[in-house]
Scaffold this motif. Structure first.
Motif: not given
Length: 216
Positions: A206-216
């Motif tokens: 969940i945490e990484l999904n949020k971060i990666l979505k912001q990065y993209l």
């Protein structure tokens, strides 16, 4: 020896990339051989390669002090790759995302996520092995892989063939799906994003999904 490997040390490093890709799940479908045999097309001095490997990975003290790569991609995202004795472990923001080895866990990144790193050649090639794709995505990814392989001496003469072998190891049997309040997950065996098999990873995903979505 300093345990930290500078990512710049990987640039144009034929010994490293041959060593590294031998850990991948790639294979030659036509000849029915694994990636380590397929990579024999990259001709190097094996004695020199072993000596380089012994020194580079500090085999004399590998168990106690494994060498690792670490770096910051942006203010919210960092990575680490640890070269342990029997596996290579991958981390984003100090969160485990998978490994290459006998009990591998891969297929973490989507194609879109991987392509967001393509301007960083070394990072792109490292993360390639942690990526899951579908058959129809091979044509999108192959020319990008070839472009990066062409920067590696002795890989460039065989880049199309090596890319095909690497792509074979990235194919997934089930898709990534968007789950409400979780984000991207999948049901692929040996994937940290398979929350049915690995519910213990849910909060991290969940945490990484949020971060990666912001990065993209």
């Amino acid at each position: 020896m300093n345990a930290i490997i500078q990512i710049e040390e990987l640039s144009h490093n034929t010994f490293f990339w041959k060593y590294y890709f031998c850990w991948s799940r790639g294979f030659d479908e036509r000849e029915e051989i694994n990636i380590d045999e397929a990579l024999e097309v990259v001709e190097i001095n094996e004695t020199e390669a072993y000596e380089w490997e012994r020194i580079f990975f500090n085999y004399d003290d590998l168990e106690e002090n494994p060498r690792y790569l670490a770096g910051r991609i942006n203010d919210n995202l960092n990575f680490a790759v640890e070269f342990a004795e029997y596996e290579i472990n991958f981390f984003l923001n100090d969160i485990y995302i998978g490994n290459l080895g006998g009990h591998f866990e891969a297929w973490f990144f989507t194609l879109e996520e991987l392509l967001s790193f393509k301007k960083y050649s070394n990072l792109f090639l490292l993360f390639l092995t942690m990526t899951g794709i579908y058959e129809d995505q091979k044509a999108i990814l192959k020319p990008i892989i070839v472009k990066h392989l062409n920067t590696i001496p002795k890989f460039d003469a065989h880049s199309n063939y090596i890319a095909d072998c690497l792509l074979n190891g990235l194919l997934m049997q089930s898709p990534f799906v968007e789950i409400e309040e979780i984000g991207l997950a999948n049901n692929e065996n040996h994937s940290v994003r398979n929350l049915t098999a690995y519910p213990r990873y849910q909060e991290d995903v969940i945490e990484l999904n949020k971060i990666l979505k912001q990065y993209l």
